[in-house]
Design a protein around this motif. Structure first.
Motif, PDB file in Angstrom:
ATOM      1  N   GLU A  41       0.829  -1.202   0.000  1.00 53.37           N
ATOM      2  CA  GLU A  41       0.000   0.000   0.000  1.00 53.37           C
ATOM      3  C   GLU A  41       0.866   1.255   0.000  1.00 53.37           C
ATOM      4  OE1 GLU A  41      -3.525   2.153   2.637  1.00 53.37           O
ATOM      5  OE2 GLU A  41      -3.201  -0.017   2.796  1.00 53.37           O
ATOM      6  N   MET A  42       1.972   1.215   0.747  1.00 53.68           N
ATOM      7  CA  MET A  42       2.891   2.346   0.751  1.00 53.68           C
ATOM      8  C   MET A  42       3.470   2.561  -0.637  1.00 53.68           C
ATOM      9  SD  MET A  42       3.066   3.636   3.854  1.00 53.68           S
ATOM     10  CE  MET A  42       4.632   4.468   3.967  1.00 53.68           C
ATOM     11  N   ARG A  43       3.794   1.484  -1.319  1.00 52.04           N
ATOM     12  CA  ARG A  43       4.345   1.597  -2.669  1.00 52.04           C
ATOM     13  C   ARG A  43       3.333   2.216  -3.627  1.00 52.04           C
ATOM     14  NH1 ARG A  43       6.690  -4.586  -2.453  1.00 52.04           N
ATOM     15  NH2 ARG A  43       8.687  -4.115  -1.434  1.00 52.04           N
ATOM     16  N   ILE A  44       2.082   1.788  -3.496  1.00 50.44           N
ATOM     17  CA  ILE A  44       1.042   2.286  -4.393  1.00 50.44           C
ATOM     18  C   ILE A  44       0.758   3.756  -4.139  1.00 50.44           C
ATOM     19  CG2 ILE A  44      -1.381   2.103  -5.050  1.00 50.44           C
ATOM     20  CD1 ILE A  44       0.328  -0.197  -6.073  1.00 50.44           C
ATOM     21  N   ARG A  45       0.517   4.118  -2.882  1.00 55.22           N
ATOM     22  CA  ARG A  45       0.102   5.488  -2.552  1.00 55.22           C
ATOM     23  C   ARG A  45       1.259   6.491  -2.660  1.00 55.22           C
ATOM     24  NH1 ARG A  45      -4.990   5.365  -1.088  1.00 55.22           N
ATOM     25  NH2 ARG A  45      -5.887   3.566   0.029  1.00 55.22           N
ATOM     26  N   ASN A  46       2.447   6.091  -2.228  1.00 58.21           N
ATOM     27  CA  ASN A  46       3.562   7.036  -2.168  1.00 58.21           C
ATOM     28  C   ASN A  46       4.386   7.106  -3.451  1.00 58.21           C
ATOM     29  OD1 ASN A  46       2.661   7.198   0.417  1.00 58.21           O
ATOM     30  ND2 ASN A  46       4.608   6.759   1.405  1.00 58.21           N
ATOM     31  N   LYS A  47       4.289   6.076  -4.277  1.00 57.29           N
ATOM     32  CA  LYS A  47       5.150   6.062  -5.458  1.00 57.29           C
ATOM     33  C   LYS A  47       4.378   5.854  -6.762  1.00 57.29           C
ATOM     34  CE  LYS A  47       9.547   6.757  -5.949  1.00 57.29           C
ATOM     35  NZ  LYS A  47      10.244   7.875  -5.254  1.00 57.29           N
ATOM     36  N   ARG A  54      -2.172  -6.662  -8.859  1.00 62.29           N
ATOM     37  CA  ARG A  54      -3.033  -7.132  -7.764  1.00 62.29           C
ATOM     38  C   ARG A  54      -3.050  -6.139  -6.614  1.00 62.29           C
ATOM     39  NH1 ARG A  54      -0.581 -12.186  -9.056  1.00 62.29           N
ATOM     40  NH2 ARG A  54       0.900 -11.919  -7.345  1.00 62.29           N
ATOM     41  N   ALA A  55      -1.863  -5.632  -6.252  1.00 61.15           N
ATOM     42  CA  ALA A  55      -1.774  -4.680  -5.139  1.00 61.15           C
ATOM     43  C   ALA A  55      -2.494  -3.379  -5.465  1.00 61.15           C
ATOM     44  CB  ALA A  55      -0.305  -4.405  -4.815  1.00 61.15           C
ATOM     45  N   PHE A  56      -2.341  -2.901  -6.697  1.00 63.12           N
ATOM     46  CA  PHE A  56      -2.978  -1.644  -7.095  1.00 63.12           C
ATOM     47  C   PHE A  56      -4.494  -1.756  -7.020  1.00 63.12           C
ATOM     48  CE2 PHE A  56      -4.460   1.765  -9.764  1.00 63.12           C
ATOM     49  CZ  PHE A  56      -3.532   2.777  -9.588  1.00 63.12           C
ATOM     50  N   TYR A  57      -5.026  -2.855  -7.516  1.00 60.05           N
ATOM     51  CA  TYR A  57      -6.472  -3.055  -7.487  1.00 60.05           C
ATOM     52  C   TYR A  57      -6.979  -3.179  -6.049  1.00 60.05           C
ATOM     53  CZ  TYR A  57     -11.099  -4.885  -8.571  1.00 60.05           C
ATOM     54  OH  TYR A  57     -12.455  -5.051  -8.654  1.00 60.05           O
ATOM     55  N   LYS A  58      -6.200  -3.835  -5.188  1.00 66.43           N
ATOM     56  CA  LYS A  58      -6.604  -4.023  -3.802  1.00 66.43           C
ATOM     57  C   LYS A  58      -6.643  -2.692  -3.060  1.00 66.43           C
ATOM     58  CE  LYS A  58      -5.731  -7.027   0.165  1.00 66.43           C
ATOM     59  NZ  LYS A  58      -4.911  -8.156   0.681  1.00 66.43           N
ATOM     60  N   VAL A  59      -5.711  -1.790  -3.385  1.00 62.17           N
ATOM     61  CA  VAL A  59      -5.632  -0.502  -2.694  1.00 62.17           C
ATOM     62  C   VAL A  59      -6.633   0.501  -3.245  1.00 62.17           C
ATOM     63  CG1 VAL A  59      -4.153   1.498  -2.237  1.00 62.17           C
ATOM     64  CG2 VAL A  59      -3.227  -0.818  -2.030  1.00 62.17           C
ATOM     65  N   THR A  60      -6.759   0.576  -4.569  1.00 62.72           N
ATOM     66  CA  THR A  60      -7.582   1.625  -5.191  1.00 62.72           C
ATOM     67  C   THR A  60      -8.945   1.136  -5.668  1.00 62.72           C
ATOM     68  OG1 THR A  60      -6.708   1.232  -7.431  1.00 62.72           O
ATOM     69  CG2 THR A  60      -5.467   2.732  -5.989  1.00 62.72           C
ATOM     70  N   LYS A 118      -9.330  -0.144  -8.509  1.00 63.12           N
ATOM     71  CA  LYS A 118      -9.291   0.009  -9.968  1.00 63.12           C
ATOM     72  C   LYS A 118      -8.052  -0.683 -10.524  1.00 63.12           C
ATOM     73  CE  LYS A 118     -11.552   4.545  -9.881  1.00 63.12           C
ATOM     74  NZ  LYS A 118     -11.422   5.975 -10.264  1.00 63.12           N
ATOM     75  N   LYS A 119      -8.149  -1.130 -11.771  1.00 64.77           N
ATOM     76  CA  LYS A 119      -6.983  -1.683 -12.443  1.00 64.77           C
ATOM     77  C   LYS A 119      -6.056  -0.537 -12.830  1.00 64.77           C
ATOM     78  CE  LYS A 119      -9.397  -5.724 -14.256  1.00 64.77           C
ATOM     79  NZ  LYS A 119      -9.783  -6.506 -15.465  1.00 64.77           N
ATOM     80  N   PRO A 120      -4.738  -0.754 -12.742  1.00 60.72           N
ATOM     81  CA  PRO A 120      -3.799   0.358 -13.005  1.00 60.72           C
ATOM     82  C   PRO A 120      -3.955   0.975 -14.390  1.00 60.72           C
ATOM     83  CG  PRO A 120      -2.668  -1.764 -12.886  1.00 60.72           C
ATOM     84  CD  PRO A 120      -4.045  -1.980 -12.367  1.00 60.72           C
ATOM     85  N   GLU A 151      -5.567   5.697 -17.589  1.00 63.15           N
ATOM     86  CA  GLU A 151      -6.309   6.268 -18.703  1.00 63.15           C
ATOM     87  C   GLU A 151      -7.310   7.316 -18.223  1.00 63.15           C
ATOM     88  OE1 GLU A 151      -8.119   3.090 -20.805  1.00 63.15           O
ATOM     89  OE2 GLU A 151      -6.224   2.229 -21.503  1.00 63.15           O
ATOM     90  N   ASN A 152      -7.938   7.038 -17.102  1.00 63.15           N
ATOM     91  CA  ASN A 152      -8.926   7.981 -16.549  1.00 63.15           C
ATOM     92  C   ASN A 152      -8.260   9.295 -16.151  1.00 63.15           C
ATOM     93  OD1 ASN A 152     -11.608   8.637 -15.472  1.00 63.15           O
ATOM     94  ND2 ASN A 152     -10.597   8.516 -13.472  1.00 63.15           N
ATOM     95  N   LYS A 153      -7.089   9.219 -15.571  1.00 59.43           N
ATOM     96  CA  LYS A 153      -6.378  10.425 -15.151  1.00 59.43           C
ATOM     97  C   LYS A 153      -5.905  11.213 -16.369  1.00 59.43           C
ATOM     98  CE  LYS A 153      -6.910   9.888 -10.806  1.00 59.43           C
ATOM     99  NZ  LYS A 153      -7.805  10.817 -10.066  1.00 59.43           N
ATOM    100  N   GLN A 154      -5.537  10.513 -17.440  1.00 59.85           N
ATOM    101  CA  GLN A 154      -5.095  11.203 -18.656  1.00 59.85           C
ATOM    102  C   GLN A 154      -6.250  11.954 -19.307  1.00 59.85           C
ATOM    103  OE1 GLN A 154      -3.387   8.010 -20.949  1.00 59.85           O
ATOM    104  NE2 GLN A 154      -1.356   8.248 -20.032  1.00 59.85           N
ATOM    105  N   GLU A 155      -7.445  11.355 -19.254  1.00 57.35           N
ATOM    106  CA  GLU A 155      -8.615  11.989 -19.849  1.00 57.35           C
ATOM    107  C   GLU A 155      -9.030  13.233 -19.085  1.00 57.35           C
ATOM    108  OE1 GLU A 155     -11.574   9.000 -19.960  1.00 57.35           O
ATOM    109  OE2 GLU A 155     -10.612   7.835 -21.546  1.00 57.35           O
ATOM    110  N   ASN A 156      -8.806  13.186 -17.738  1.00 56.00           N
ATOM    111  CA  ASN A 156      -9.169  14.327 -16.917  1.00 56.00           C
ATOM    112  C   ASN A 156      -8.133  15.449 -17.020  1.00 56.00           C
ATOM    113  OD1 ASN A 156     -11.401  12.920 -16.094  1.00 56.00           O
ATOM    114  ND2 ASN A 156     -10.472  12.164 -14.199  1.00 56.00           N
TER     115      ASN A 156
END
Length: 350
Positions: free
Chosen positions: A294-300, A330-336, A338-340, A345-350
């Motif tokens: 989770e630290m890896r996903i959120r902080n990096k 797997r970790a990204f989906y578990k934390v957020t 959403k699939k990475p 893609e969603n962030k790029q569109e916004n």
């Protein structure tokens, strides 16, 4: 046509297990050599056990007497399931002494069937024994697997080659195999035989796929650590490192080490890894493995995605301390949730 299909399935299955046996004995693998050797013996057994079924394709041999005899012989295959599940969840438990103990009741009903006149009663008793045995190893194997998975997630941040979460699929496939075997015993139908061979191949192919690179931990260390943790009384625990641990991990970016272990962190905090593991599960509310990911996903990971949309997911995973893209996904989906790829893609569109 039925006989031809049955003969093809038997021949194909026999060849499959023979080839797998050869590879496990003689080819180089990245994982545990003891496990590969044991799997080699299992596949060799299944190769001979399947080859014997060719007798059913001979004229007049597909009858109740022959089928009952084959059922008695096939019952021994239950030992291979026990060998595999115990070696995966309790590495080193399988010894000749233990195998002889397990094989003793199988030898009794086999001898009884060969020399006693009451064949039908023995066959019925054999069914009951094998079903009970199957349920026993399934329950015990599942409990052992659960404890083993909990252990590695509590002490390792990189579980790429030691994780056995895939064993759940093996349990489901083994249950399907047992049902197929019961159906064959109750309904004499060559098509069911073919279905059973297909399930057997899929089941052991799953084992072959995951065990080629599986690294096993020392069973004594795992068992003793679990016992120590069971002795820890949560109400009596004080955590002098509370807050300090989170600060060190975040400020020094220890989570960036792809092979970070709980032992390493415990030494930095001058504490026992048992207490530190208990702190993660009881105070933080998640095991060491999930916390670091989770630290890896959120902080990096997320900052890299937002600041550098041109980076690939492979690069982001490596740059964030993950050893593999699959673990990262797997970790990204578990934390957020959403699939990475979709998140990016969603962030790029916004």
């Amino acid at each position: 046509m039925i006989i031809s299909l049955n003969s093809f399935c038997i021949g194909f299955t026999t060849a499959y297990f023979a080839i797998c046996s050869y590879y496990m004995f003689f080819m180089e693998h990245q994982g545990n050599r003891r496990l590969h050797k044991m799997l080699g013996y299992i596949y060799l057994y299944w190769s001979f056990a399947t080859a014997k079924d060719l007798i059913l394709t001979f004229p007049g041999m597909y009858n109740e007497q022959v089928l009952n005899a084959i059922t008695v012989i096939d019952g021994w295959s239950a030992i291979t399931y026990l060998m595999f599940l115990y070696e995966i969840t309790r590495p080193g438990w399988i010894t000749l002494k233990h195998l002889f103990r397990v094989a003793f009741p199988f030898a009794i009903y086999t001898v009884a069937y060969c020399f006693l006149p009451c064949k039908h009663q023995i066959i019925t008793a054999t069914y009951i024994f094998l079903i009970s045995f199957g349920l026993y190893i399934t329950i015990v194997g599942y409990l052992n697997a659960k404890r083993y998975i909990t252990y590695i997630h509590s002490y390792y941040s990189n579980v790429e080659h030691i994780d056995i979460s895939w064993i759940k699929k093996f349990f489901w496939m083994a249950a399907l195999s047992l049902l197929a075997w019961l159906a064959i015993c109750l309904i004499n139908n060559p098509y069911l035989d073919c279905f059973y061979y297909v399930v057997a191949i899929l089941l052991w192919q799953l084992a072959y796929k995951h065990c080629k690179t599986l690294m096993q931990l020392n069973n004594t260390d795992v068992h003793m650590q679990i016992l120590r943790e069971e002795l820890v009384q949560e109400s009596e625990i004080a955590y002098p490192f509370a807050g300090k641990m989170e600060k060190i991990v975040e400020e020094e970016e220890l989570y960036m080490d792809p092979n970070l272990m709980l032992d390493t962190l415990a030494k930095r905090l001058s504490t026992n890894r048992t207490y530190l593991s208990n702190y993660f599960t009881t105070v933080i509310g998640k095991p060491f493995y999930d916390y670091i990911n989770e630290m890896r996903i959120r902080n990096k990971c997320i900052p890299l995605m937002l600041e550098h949309p041109e980076y690939t997911l492979d690069y982001i995973a490596t740059a964030s301390g993950f050893n593999s893209i699959s673990t990262f996904r797997r970790a990204f989906y578990k934390v957020t949730g959403k699939k990475p790829g979709a998140f990016k893609e969603n962030k790029q569109e916004n």
